[in-house]
Structures are given as structure tokens and as C-alpha cells.
Design a protein around this motif. Structure first.
Motif, PDB file in Angstrom:
ATOM      1  N   ASP A  10       0.826  -1.214   0.000  1.00 22.48           N
ATOM      2  CA  ASP A  10       0.000   0.000   0.000  1.00 22.48           C
ATOM      3  C   ASP A  10       0.859   1.263   0.000  1.00 22.48           C
ATOM      4  O   ASP A  10       0.503   2.263  -0.626  1.00 22.48           O
ATOM      5  CB  ASP A  10      -0.924   0.004   1.233  1.00 22.48           C
ATOM      6  N   ALA A  11       1.991   1.202   0.697  1.00 21.93           N
ATOM      7  CA  ALA A  11       2.861   2.387   0.773  1.00 21.93           C
ATOM      8  C   ALA A  11       3.500   2.683  -0.588  1.00 21.93           C
ATOM      9  O   ALA A  11       3.667   3.847  -0.966  1.00 21.93           O
ATOM     10  CB  ALA A  11       3.941   2.165   1.832  1.00 21.93           C
ATOM     11  N   ILE A  12       3.852   1.640  -1.332  1.00 20.70           N
ATOM     12  CA  ILE A  12       4.416   1.850  -2.676  1.00 20.70           C
ATOM     13  C   ILE A  12       3.356   2.468  -3.585  1.00 20.70           C
ATOM     14  O   ILE A  12       3.623   3.418  -4.322  1.00 20.70           O
ATOM     15  CB  ILE A  12       4.949   0.515  -3.260  1.00 20.70           C
ATOM     16  N   VAL A  13       2.140   1.937  -3.504  1.00 18.39           N
ATOM     17  CA  VAL A  13       1.050   2.478  -4.336  1.00 18.39           C
ATOM     18  C   VAL A  13       0.782   3.942  -3.973  1.00 18.39           C
ATOM     19  O   VAL A  13       0.643   4.797  -4.861  1.00 18.39           O
ATOM     20  CB  VAL A  13      -0.238   1.630  -4.170  1.00 18.39           C
ATOM     21  N   ALA A  14       0.770   4.236  -2.675  1.00 14.60           N
ATOM     22  CA  ALA A  14       0.504   5.609  -2.226  1.00 14.60           C
ATOM     23  C   ALA A  14       1.594   6.558  -2.740  1.00 14.60           C
ATOM     24  O   ALA A  14       1.304   7.677  -3.176  1.00 14.60           O
ATOM     25  CB  ALA A  14       0.433   5.656  -0.696  1.00 14.60           C
ATOM     26  N   HIS A  15       2.839   6.103  -2.697  1.00 16.99           N
ATOM     27  CA  HIS A  15       3.951   6.928  -3.181  1.00 16.99           C
ATOM     28  C   HIS A  15       3.798   7.201  -4.682  1.00 16.99           C
ATOM     29  O   HIS A  15       3.950   8.334  -5.137  1.00 16.99           O
ATOM     30  CB  HIS A  15       5.275   6.215  -2.876  1.00 16.99           C
ATOM     31  N   ALA A  16       3.456   6.165  -5.420  1.00 12.23           N
ATOM     32  CA  ALA A  16       3.302   6.315  -6.875  1.00 12.23           C
ATOM     33  C   ALA A  16       2.180   7.296  -7.207  1.00 12.23           C
ATOM     34  O   ALA A  16       2.318   8.151  -8.086  1.00 12.23           O
ATOM     35  CB  ALA A  16       3.033   4.956  -7.511  1.00 12.23           C
ATOM     36  N   GLY A 116      -8.292   4.375  -6.633  1.00 16.19           N
ATOM     37  CA  GLY A 116      -8.586   3.414  -7.699  1.00 16.19           C
ATOM     38  C   GLY A 116      -7.426   2.460  -7.880  1.00 16.19           C
ATOM     39  O   GLY A 116      -6.307   2.747  -7.463  1.00 16.19           O
ATOM     40  N   PRO A 117      -7.716   1.317  -8.486  1.00 15.47           N
ATOM     41  CA  PRO A 117      -6.686   0.289  -8.613  1.00 15.47           C
ATOM     42  C   PRO A 117      -5.543   0.706  -9.538  1.00 15.47           C
ATOM     43  O   PRO A 117      -5.726   1.513 -10.451  1.00 15.47           O
ATOM     44  CB  PRO A 117      -7.450  -0.900  -9.188  1.00 15.47           C
ATOM     45  N   VAL A 118      -4.371   0.153  -9.289  1.00 24.96           N
ATOM     46  CA  VAL A 118      -3.212   0.376 -10.150  1.00 24.96           C
ATOM     47  C   VAL A 118      -2.691  -0.987 -10.599  1.00 24.96           C
ATOM     48  O   VAL A 118      -2.981  -2.003  -9.977  1.00 24.96           O
ATOM     49  CB  VAL A 118      -2.069   1.109  -9.412  1.00 24.96           C
ATOM     50  N   GLU A 119      -1.960  -0.976 -11.689  1.00 28.69           N
ATOM     51  CA  GLU A 119      -1.220  -2.191 -12.066  1.00 28.69           C
ATOM     52  C   GLU A 119      -0.002  -2.264 -11.158  1.00 28.69           C
ATOM     53  O   GLU A 119       0.732  -1.281 -11.025  1.00 28.69           O
ATOM     54  CB  GLU A 119      -0.701  -2.084 -13.497  1.00 28.69           C
ATOM     55  N   PHE A 120       0.231  -3.421 -10.571  1.00 34.13           N
ATOM     56  CA  PHE A 120       1.361  -3.634  -9.653  1.00 34.13           C
ATOM     57  C   PHE A 120       1.968  -4.973 -10.026  1.00 34.13           C
ATOM     58  O   PHE A 120       1.350  -6.011  -9.831  1.00 34.13           O
ATOM     59  CB  PHE A 120       0.831  -3.632  -8.208  1.00 34.13           C
ATOM     60  N   ARG A 121       3.153  -4.931 -10.632  1.00 38.26           N
ATOM     61  CA  ARG A 121       3.748  -6.175 -11.131  1.00 38.26           C
ATOM     62  C   ARG A 121       5.210  -6.279 -10.711  1.00 38.26           C
ATOM     63  O   ARG A 121       5.861  -5.273 -10.445  1.00 38.26           O
ATOM     64  CB  ARG A 121       3.614  -6.234 -12.659  1.00 38.26           C
ATOM     65  N   SER A 122       5.715  -7.494 -10.691  1.00 43.71           N
ATOM     66  CA  SER A 122       7.093  -7.697 -10.226  1.00 43.71           C
ATOM     67  C   SER A 122       7.877  -8.564 -11.211  1.00 43.71           C
ATOM     68  O   SER A 122       7.324  -9.488 -11.805  1.00 43.71           O
ATOM     69  CB  SER A 122       7.078  -8.368  -8.848  1.00 43.71           C
ATOM     70  N   TYR A 123       9.156  -8.237 -11.339  1.00 41.90           N
ATOM     71  CA  TYR A 123      10.020  -8.913 -12.327  1.00 41.90           C
ATOM     72  C   TYR A 123      11.403  -9.164 -11.751  1.00 41.90           C
ATOM     73  O   TYR A 123      11.869  -8.444 -10.863  1.00 41.90           O
ATOM     74  CB  TYR A 123      10.198  -8.015 -13.567  1.00 41.90           C
ATOM     75  N   ARG A 124      12.050 -10.160 -12.330  1.00 44.83           N
ATOM     76  CA  ARG A 124      13.495 -10.295 -12.184  1.00 44.83           C
ATOM     77  C   ARG A 124      14.083  -9.770 -13.479  1.00 44.83           C
ATOM     78  O   ARG A 124      13.560 -10.074 -14.570  1.00 44.83           O
ATOM     79  CB  ARG A 124      13.876 -11.765 -12.009  1.00 44.83           C
ATOM     80  N   ILE A 125      15.143  -9.015 -13.382  1.00 43.28           N
ATOM     81  CA  ILE A 125      15.826  -8.544 -14.592  1.00 43.28           C
ATOM     82  C   ILE A 125      17.302  -8.908 -14.458  1.00 43.28           C
ATOM     83  O   ILE A 125      18.031  -8.319 -13.663  1.00 43.28           O
ATOM     84  CB  ILE A 125      15.658  -7.024 -14.794  1.00 43.28           C
ATOM     85  N   VAL A 126      17.716  -9.933 -15.193  1.00 46.12           N
ATOM     86  CA  VAL A 126      19.091 -10.443 -15.097  1.00 46.12           C
ATOM     87  C   VAL A 126      19.652 -10.628 -16.501  1.00 46.12           C
ATOM     88  O   VAL A 126      19.027 -11.291 -17.341  1.00 46.12           O
ATOM     89  CB  VAL A 126      19.129 -11.796 -14.340  1.00 46.12           C
TER      90      VAL A 126
END
Lengths: 145, 92
Positions: A10-16, A116-126
């Protein structure tokens, strides 16, 4: 898989949302080797841009010095895209410098600063390879036993 | 002359996993050449077209080396050098 607490999510979404239309960025540090993103540190986007983010070099140094002193590492590196999808851009991939981190992308393109909802996705980038991963949101890490 | 150089995770493939290595040189450029002699390949990750890469940060005794003369920054015995990749990216 990224396991993250509801409070940090929630804190990441709020910051964004707060920094929209500029890109927001930060790190969630955790104990070395734990893979637990425990301590959120919002960073200033030194680029102050809707299409680019960069930690200020002095802030970056202080952040890494502090993590080092606390035996932490960057478990999550997050930033927002404000007009495009929550998927790593060519630039994101080229500049991804933490092969052990989860790269979280949030897109605020739909609701901007509003609720309202946001897209929240996670990745590895190597090594230039993007691998999307599942996200498990938990109430607390201790509840995992 | 020994200078401690802290290596970020992404460059530890060049240092056999070591977080910190020892180097020598009277300037940052000389130090990087010395590192290259012992950790082949690392120079190309730090320097591009004869200058420090834009998205690599190097600090000497807590100061961004860009404010100390960049590759020409003078080093002395006991200095601590820290290398950190920029944390940056963006939608384009």
C-alpha cells in the motif's frame, strides 16, 4: 515469487499516486539473504520526470552505506510508469543493476493521483532477461511461520 | 599503495564474488587499469569511450568522483573507493 506485506504494498502504491505524473522510485530493504522486503525507503526522483527516474548520486551512496551498516540489501527496487503499462522498458532493462532484486513496477496511468486500482507487477531482470513473477501479499512475514 | 575498492553485486562476477578488492594507482584512471589487470573485463563496465559510464557512480572517501575530477581524481594510499550502479530507468 515476491512476498510482500500489505502495508509495504500500500505504501508503494501511495507513493506512486502522490508523485504522479512524475515517476516515483524507491527501495525496500531487507536482511541480507532473507528475500524479505521489510524497510521501505522512498527516494527522490532526481530526474523529476514523467518518463525517467534516477536516484540522486549522494542519496544513493547514503542509502547503500546505511544498508551495509545494517546488513541489509535492496530486496525490492520499485518505480512507477505514469502513462504506460507496468512493464520494464528497454531503458529499465539496460540500467537494471541489481540482479538479486525484485523489480516492482506500478502504473498510475489509469487513475493518476486519485483513488482506484493500479497495475502492480514484479520482475526479475538479469542479463537483459525479463522474468515476470507472482506476487504474494501477506499481512505480516511472521504469519508465514 | 593500497586502495580498497568496494564492488557492487553486479560486478562481482569479475572479482570471484568478492565484495571488496585491493587496487593501486595515483588516479582513478590508473586504479581502474590496475583493477583490469587482476579482474579482466571490469574496465569496460566502468568506462565507455574514455570516460566514466554515465550510469556508474564512483565515490572516493564518500564523495562522488564526478566532483573530484572524474577519472583524473587523485588517489592516495588508504583511500576508499566505492562503485555503485545508478538506480535509474524510465518509461522510454
Amino acid at each position: 515469487m515476491l512476498t510482500i506485506t500489505r502495508a509495504t504494498y500500500d505504501a508503494i502504491v501511495a507513493h506512486a499516486k502522490r508523485d504522479h505524473p512524475d515517476e516515483a522510485c524507491g527501495i525496500v530493504a531487507g536482511p541480507e539473504g532473507s528475500d524479505r522486503p521489510e524497510r521501505l525507503i522512498e527516494m527522490v526522483n532526481a530526474a523529476g520526470s514523467p518518463t525517467f527516474y534516477e536516484f540522486d548520486s549522494t542519496d544513493l551512496f547514503q542509502l547503500y552505506k546505511e544498508m551495509d551498516a545494517r546488513d541489509e540489501e535492496p530486496v525490492v527496487v520499485y518505480h512507477s510508469h505514469t502513462a504506460t503499462e507496468a512493464y520494464p522498458s528497454v531503458t529499465d532493462v539496460k540500467l537494471a543493476g541489481e540482479p538479486n532484486a525484485h523489480y516492482v513496477l506500478v502504473s498510475t496511468r489509469e487513475h493518476g493521483n486519485d483513488e482506484g486500482p493500479v497495475e502492480f507487477r514484479s520482475y526479475r531482470i538479469v542479463d537483459g532477461q525479463i522474468t515476470e513473477e507472482e506476487i504474494q501479499v501477506v499481512e505480516a512475514f511472521s504469519s508465514l511461520g | 599503495m593500497a586502495i580498497e575498492v568496494r564492488i557492487p553485486t553486479i560486478l562481482r562476477t569479475y572479482t570471484a564474488g568478492e565484495k571488496s578488492v585491493s587496487g593501486a594507482g595515483g588516479t582513478l584512471a590508473a586504479l581502474i587499469d590496475d583493477l583490469e589487470a587482476n579482474h579482466a573485463g571490469i574496465k569496460d563496465r566502468l568506462i565507455d569511450n574514455g570516460d566514466l559510464r554515465r550510469f556508474v557512480n564512483v565515490y572516493v572517501n564518500d564523495e562522488d568522483v564526478r566532483f573530484l575530477g572524474g577519472l583524473e581524481a587523485e588517489l592516495k594510499d588508504g583511500d576508499q573507493v566505492v562503485v555503485l550502479p545508478a538506480v535509474a530507468g524510465g518509461a522510454r
